[in-house]
Design an enzyme around this catalytic site. Structure first.
Site, PDB file in Angstrom:
ATOM      1  N   GLY A 239       0.769  -1.244   0.000  1.00 48.97           N
ATOM      2  CA  GLY A 239       0.000   0.000   0.000  1.00 48.97           C
ATOM      3  C   GLY A 239       0.792   1.282   0.000  1.00 48.97           C
ATOM      4  N   GLY A 278       3.769  -3.556  -3.720  1.00 50.52           N
ATOM      5  CA  GLY A 278       3.663  -3.698  -5.168  1.00 50.52           C
ATOM      6  C   GLY A 278       4.132  -2.413  -5.822  1.00 50.52           C
ATOM      7  NE  ARG A 279       0.131   2.555  -5.990  1.00 46.94           N
ATOM      8  CZ  ARG A 279      -0.900   2.556  -6.858  1.00 46.94           C
ATOM      9  NH1 ARG A 279      -0.783   3.162  -8.027  1.00 46.94           N
ATOM     10  NH2 ARG A 279      -2.043   1.973  -6.553  1.00 46.94           N
ATOM     11  CB  CYS A 345     -14.622   4.342 -29.556  1.00 50.48           C
ATOM     12  SG  CYS A 345     -13.812   4.351 -31.150  1.00 50.48           S
ATOM     13  CE1 TYR A 373      -1.968  -3.079  -8.626  1.00 50.86           C
ATOM     14  CE2 TYR A 373      -0.653  -1.222  -7.875  1.00 50.86           C
ATOM     15  CZ  TYR A 373      -1.204  -2.463  -7.651  1.00 50.86           C
ATOM     16  OH  TYR A 373      -0.994  -3.097  -6.457  1.00 50.86           O
TER      17      TYR A 373
HETATM   18  C1  LIG Z   1      -2.767  -4.983  -4.049  1.00 47.62           C
HETATM   19  C2  LIG Z   1      -2.265  -5.650  -2.836  1.00 47.62           C
HETATM   20  C3  LIG Z   1      -0.971  -5.400  -2.386  1.00 47.62           C
HETATM   21  C4  LIG Z   1      -0.049  -4.410  -3.040  1.00 47.62           C
HETATM   22  O1  LIG Z   1      -0.525  -3.104  -2.965  1.00 47.62           O
HETATM   23  P1  LIG Z   1       0.419  -1.882  -3.405  1.00 47.62           P
HETATM   24  O2  LIG Z   1      -0.411  -0.695  -3.142  1.00 47.62           O
HETATM   25  O3  LIG Z   1       0.710  -2.069  -4.861  1.00 47.62           O
HETATM   26  O4  LIG Z   1       1.638  -1.950  -2.568  1.00 47.62           O
HETATM   27  C5  LIG Z   1      -0.529  -6.089  -1.280  1.00 47.62           C
HETATM   28  N1  LIG Z   1      -1.323  -6.984  -0.625  1.00 47.62           N
HETATM   29  C6  LIG Z   1      -2.574  -7.244  -1.053  1.00 47.62           C
HETATM   30  C7  LIG Z   1      -3.388  -8.230  -0.294  1.00 47.62           C
HETATM   31  C8  LIG Z   1      -3.085  -6.588  -2.148  1.00 47.62           C
HETATM   32  O5  LIG Z   1      -4.337  -6.838  -2.540  1.00 47.62           O
END
Ligand SMILES: *Cc1c(COP(=O)(O)O)cnc(C)c1O
Length: 420
Positions: A239, A278-279, A345, A373
Site C-alpha cells: 500500500g 507492489g507499487r 472510442c 498497474y
Molecule cells: C494490491 C495488494 C498489495 C499491493 O498493494 P500496493 O499498493 O501495490 O503496494 C498487497 N497486498 C494485497 C493483499 C493486495 O491486494
C-alpha cells in the site's frame, strides 16, 4: 540520480535513449528500468536490517516474468492473488515457500495447486474460505498454513476503488470474528494458524493509516500469544504510495521504520515480518512510450492524439489518476496546452488534460510512473494488441514481452454459422 533523465534534451532510461528503444520495438511500448526496481527492493531490505523479514512483491502490480525473475534473484518472496500469478512466479524461478496467497475468491483448484507446490501461507479472507481450505487440505492429506486477513476498519484516505481496510469493503475478516476464529483453531484439523495479516489499501501517502491499522492489529496478536497461540509471522500488507505529481509519500525507509517501531513497542520484534509492496517497488520503474499520431485543433481546444489508449494504461481513466507526460525529445517550442488522448472510442480515454508541451505529430511521449498497474491492467479493448515491454539494464535493453499480433487477438476463437 533517477534512471529516467534528460541528456542534451533526449530522455534516457538508464544508458539508453527512449527514442532508440521506440525506433527498435515500435510504439506504444512499456519501458522498465532494472536499476530502479533493484534499488527500491534494496531500500526495503536495508531498512529492515536484522529484523526477521520477507519482502513479498505483490505480483498484481506487474507480473512481467523479467521483473519477477529480477526480484526472485534478489531473494524476494511474492504475494499472489490467483493461480495465474502463481504460475508466473514459478515460471520466473520464484520460490513458492516464499510466496503468500491473498484474495477473496480462491477456488478449490487454486488451493490444491498452491498446496501441491508448497505455498508459504494462505491469507484467508472469510470463514467460508477457511472451511473450504480445511476440506481441500484434508483431502490432500496435508495441513494448510493460514494467516487470517483481518479488516481493521481504518480509513486509508486513498481513492475509494483502492481502499480495502474499511468494514464496508469486501476484504478481510472483522477483528472480533477473526479472534474468535483463532480461539477455535482446533475446529480446523487440517489448518495451521501461523500468522495474521492486514492490507488496508493502495497508494497511501501518509503513515497515519498504517499506524492506526498496526495499533489495532498488533495488540490482538499479543493477546493471542498470552492465550498460548504464538503466531510465527505478522504480514502488514502493501500500500505504500509513490509520487506521481506533488504527493509527498513517506520514503520506504520511513515506512519500514514505522512498522519496526510499532512491532517493538508491542514486543513482537521476534515475529517474522512479511511485507507485500507492489507499487512502491515497480511504480517508478516504468514508463509507457507512445507516439503522437495527430494534433487536432477543435474550436480552441487542442488535442494530442497518441497511439496508446486506456486499454494499455487505465489508471487515468479508472481512478482519475494524474501521471506526468513528457517528451522523448525536448523541442525549442512553441509550448502549447494539450489534452493528451488515446484512440479508444470512449471519452474517458484521456491521459492528461491541459498539459504544456512542445510537440509535433510523430513525436514520442512518455507517460511516467507507469510500472505499476499499467501493463497488468491492460486489455485488448477496441481489438488493440497489447504493447511490447522492454527492460533496460544499463546500456542495453531487452524485449521482455513481444507486442501482440493480430493473430494473438483472435486466438482460440471460432466462427460458427447457424441455420444449416
Ligand atoms: C494490491 C495488494 C498489495 C499491493 O498493494 P500496493 O499498493 O501495490 O503496494 C498487497 N497486498 C494485497 C493483499 C493486495 O491486494
Amino acid at each position: 540520480m533517477s534512471a529516467f533523465d534528460y541528456r542534451d534534451d533526449r530522455l534516457f532510461v538508464e544508458g539508453v535513449a527512449l527514442a532508440e528503444i521506440v525506433d527498435a520495438v515500435g510504439s506504444p511500448c512499456y519501458v522498465y528500468s532494472r536499476r530502479t526496481l533493484v534499488e527500491a527492493y534494496r531500500a526495503f531490505v536495508e531498512a529492515l536490517g536484522d529484523q526477521p523479514s520477507l519482502v513479498c512483491y505483490a505480483v498484481k502490480a506487474n507480473g512481467n516474468l523479467a521483473l519477477l525473475a529480477t526480484l526472485a534473484d534478489l531473494g524476494a518472496g511474492f504475494d499472489i492473488v490467483s493461480q495465474g500469478e502463481l504460475e508466473r512466479v514459478l515460471a520466473a524461478g520464484g520460490d513458492p515457500a516464499r510466496t503468500v496467497f491473498s484474495g477473496v475468491g480462491k477456488t478449490e483448484a487454486e488451493m490444491r495447486r498452491a498446496l501441491e507446490v508448497g505455498i508459504r501461507c494462505f491469507n484467508v479472507e472469510s470463514m467460508a474460505e477457511l472451511a473450504r481450505l480445511d476440506q481441500v487440505a484434508g483431502a490432500l492429506g496435508v495441513r494448510a498454513p493460514v494467516s487470517l486477513r483481518v479488516n481493521p476498519d481504518v480509513d486509508a484516505k486513498t481513492h475509494p476503488y483502492i481502499a480495502t481496510g474499511l468494514k464496508e469493503n469486501k476484504f478481510g475478516i472483522a477483528l472480533p470474528e477473526a479472534m474468535a476464529c483463532y480461539a477455535r483453531a482446533r475446529d480446523y484439523p487440517h489448518l495451521a494458524f501461523i500468522g495474521m495479516d492486514c492490507h488496508i489499501g493502495s497508494q497511501l501517502t501518509d503513515l497515519r493509516p498504517f499506524a492506526d491499522a498496526l495499533d489495532r492489529v498488533l495488540p490482538e496478536i499479543v493477546r493471542l500469544r498470552r492465550a498460548g497461540l504464538a503466531l510465527a509471522h505478522v504480514d502488514v500488507g502493501g500500500g505504500l504510495g509513490i509520487r506521481y505529481r506533488d504527493e509527498r509519500p513517506p520514503t520506504i525507509g520511513a515506512y519500514v521504520a514505522l512498522v519496526l517501531d510499532r512491532l517493538s513497542s508491542y514486543g513482537l520484534e521476534d515475529s517474522e515480518l512479511i511485507l507485500e509492496p507492489g507499487r512502491a517497488l515497480v511504480g517508478a520503474a516504468g514508463l509507457l512510450a507512445t507516439r503522437v499520431e495527430y494534433i487536432k485543433d477543435a474550436d480552441g481546444k487542442r488535442f494530442a492524439i497518441v497511439d496508446a489508449g486506456m486499454n494499455d494504461l487505465i489508471r487515468p481513466a479508472l481512478y482519475g489518476a494524474w501521471q506526468n507526460v513528457i517528451p522523448a525529445r525536448r523541442r525549442p517550442g512553441p509550448v502549447r496546452e494539450y489534452d493528451v488522448v488515446g484512440p479508444v472510442c470512449e471519452s474517458a480515454d484521456v491521459f492528461g488534460r491541459g498539459r504544456s508541451l512542445a510537440i509535433e505529430p510523430g513525436d514520442v511521449l512518455a507517460i511516467a510512473d507507469a510500472g505499476a498497474y499499467g501493463s497488468a491492467m491492460g486489455s485488448q479493448y477496441n481489438a488493440r494488441p497489447r504493447p511490447a515491454e522492454v527492460l533496460v539494464d544499463g546500456a542495453r535493453f531487452h524485449v521482455v514481452r513481444e507486442r501482440e499480433t493480430y493473430d494473438d487477438l483472435m486466438r482460440g476463437e471460432r466462427v460458427v454459422r447457424g441455420g444449416l
